[in-house]
Motif scaffolding. Sequence first.
Motif, PDB file in Angstrom:
ATOM      1  N   ILE A 106       0.851  -1.196   0.000  1.00 27.81           N
ATOM      2  CA  ILE A 106       0.000   0.000   0.000  1.00 27.81           C
ATOM      3  C   ILE A 106       0.883   1.240   0.000  1.00 27.81           C
ATOM      4  O   ILE A 106       1.672   1.445   0.927  1.00 27.81           O
ATOM      5  N   ARG A 107       0.773   2.032  -1.063  1.00 26.61           N
ATOM      6  CA  ARG A 107       1.654   3.199  -1.210  1.00 26.61           C
ATOM      7  C   ARG A 107       0.841   4.488  -1.354  1.00 26.61           C
ATOM      8  O   ARG A 107       0.338   4.791  -2.429  1.00 26.61           O
ATOM      9  N   PRO A 108       0.705   5.244  -0.264  1.00 26.67           N
ATOM     10  CA  PRO A 108      -0.076   6.485  -0.333  1.00 26.67           C
ATOM     11  C   PRO A 108       0.712   7.621  -0.991  1.00 26.67           C
ATOM     12  O   PRO A 108       1.926   7.705  -0.825  1.00 26.67           O
ATOM     13  N   GLY A 244       2.241  -2.054 -10.623  1.00 21.80           N
ATOM     14  CA  GLY A 244       2.262  -1.309  -9.356  1.00 21.80           C
ATOM     15  C   GLY A 244       3.646  -0.801  -9.027  1.00 21.80           C
ATOM     16  O   GLY A 244       3.810   0.316  -8.524  1.00 21.80           O
ATOM     17  N   ASP A 245       4.641  -1.595  -9.315  1.00 20.88           N
ATOM     18  CA  ASP A 245       6.019  -1.174  -9.048  1.00 20.88           C
ATOM     19  C   ASP A 245       6.377   0.029  -9.907  1.00 20.88           C
ATOM     20  O   ASP A 245       6.882   1.042  -9.431  1.00 20.88           O
ATOM     21  N   ILE A 246       6.080  -0.089 -11.180  1.00 27.69           N
ATOM     22  CA  ILE A 246       6.454   0.980 -12.122  1.00 27.69           C
ATOM     23  C   ILE A 246       5.655   2.258 -11.844  1.00 27.69           C
ATOM     24  O   ILE A 246       6.222   3.350 -11.753  1.00 27.69           O
ATOM     25  N   SER A 248       4.167   3.266  -9.155  1.00 23.76           N
ATOM     26  CA  SER A 248       4.405   3.966  -7.888  1.00 23.76           C
ATOM     27  C   SER A 248       5.719   4.748  -7.935  1.00 23.76           C
ATOM     28  O   SER A 248       5.818   5.820  -7.340  1.00 23.76           O
ATOM     29  N   ASP A 249       6.706   4.234  -8.630  1.00 23.22           N
ATOM     30  CA  ASP A 249       7.933   5.034  -8.814  1.00 23.22           C
ATOM     31  C   ASP A 249       7.615   6.283  -9.629  1.00 23.22           C
ATOM     32  O   ASP A 249       8.059   7.386  -9.325  1.00 23.22           O
ATOM     33  N   GLU A 250       6.831   6.108 -10.657  1.00 18.10           N
ATOM     34  CA  GLU A 250       6.469   7.256 -11.495  1.00 18.10           C
ATOM     35  C   GLU A 250       5.693   8.285 -10.662  1.00 18.10           C
ATOM     36  O   GLU A 250       5.987   9.485 -10.705  1.00 18.10           O
TER      37      GLU A 250
HETATM   38 MN    MN Z   1      10.094  -0.408  -6.903  1.00 16.38          MN
END
Ligand code: MN
Length: 372
Positions: A106-108, A244-246, A248-250
């Motif tokens: 979970i990345r707010p 999700g990984d890509i 969230s970095d963006e």
């Molecule tokens: Mn990552």
Amino acid sequence: MNLKIAVLSGDGIGPEVILQAKKALYAVGVVYEHDFIFEDALIGAVAIDKTGSALPEQTLNLCLNTDAVLLGAIGDPKYDSESDTKNSPEQGLLKFRKELGLFANIRPLKPFKGLLDVSPLKREIVEGVDFVIFRELTAGIYFGEKKLNEEGTIASDLCEYTEDEITKITHLAFQSAQKRRKKLTLVDMANVLETSRLWRKVVKAISVQYPEVSLDFLFADNAAKQIISNPKQFDVVLTGNLFGDILSDEASVITGSIGVLASTSLGENNVLFEPIHGSYPHAKGRNIANPFGSILSAAMLLEHFGLFEEAKKVYEGVEKAIEFNVVTIDLNPDSKFGTNEVGEFVSNFILNKDDLMYFNNDNVHLGQSTIV
Ligand code: MN
Ligand code: IPM
């Protein structure tokens, strides 16, 4: 409250930033009378160096039997081109996520007011952004079978999802949307991927249990564009492991620095908190890494255990540091403050100290005239 916290500082800047998170938690413990017991363990490149394994048994056992895990970062360039991909720091981390059953990351994303102009995006795009990414973390292409033919000329990575895997995280995402602005966006590639079509089917079926939440769908390529051009439209974004990984970095670009972002990874019996940034080997030991991501991960930990007032205090400490420009160079290139001073400032704020001498650190007077 008594909490046993396993601390896995890991590689690169991990130990430096996690130290600041520990200091914040220690300060919370003092002020609000909680007992946080930290136990350190190895993971990643440092674990390979010391034990031969990226995820030693001892670490796993400790984390399976603790209240929470606080993780720094893993990864070291010296293992980047290793032929032993099974024992790389990254594989250690994936195995760890799997063993702990941490299926939802979970990345707010909510920019700090004081950082609106630090973002490379225009202020009118950044102001008012408030969304959270639910990234599936223990399945999909990260975990599917990997193949390479003998000649080393053909490779494949299987992307597989089961209905159960999708179901678990989907409920969490809907429950979060219920408490927020009641909008859920599923990001996928249902135009080309079978797994994405399964995601759509499962998510649509579950959505009837949450009639007050509106559901929409976005292809991942379009989502990549929208996250930067119109991020305010998002409330809860639900997606698979790789997207999700890509994304969230963006999305971290919105907040001005990936260094300020924290995350929670949830499983049925375990929970882990970590900054979303990596091990940033280039900055290791230079006292320049941003500790906010780690400190805010500690705030998420407090929130998870219902310690809302305490979490708010930590959050306010970060806000104050930003307000007084006690930040690392990623947020202010002219800053004289490093990881340690920024962390010191936040923990002293929590301790309600005026003199900032609490930790009796050589650098403390840096903040002295700044806070009062
Ligand atoms: Mn990552
Ligand atoms: C993250 C990282 C990891 C991931 C890497 C280090 C395997 O980028 O936690 O976001 O891709 O999940």
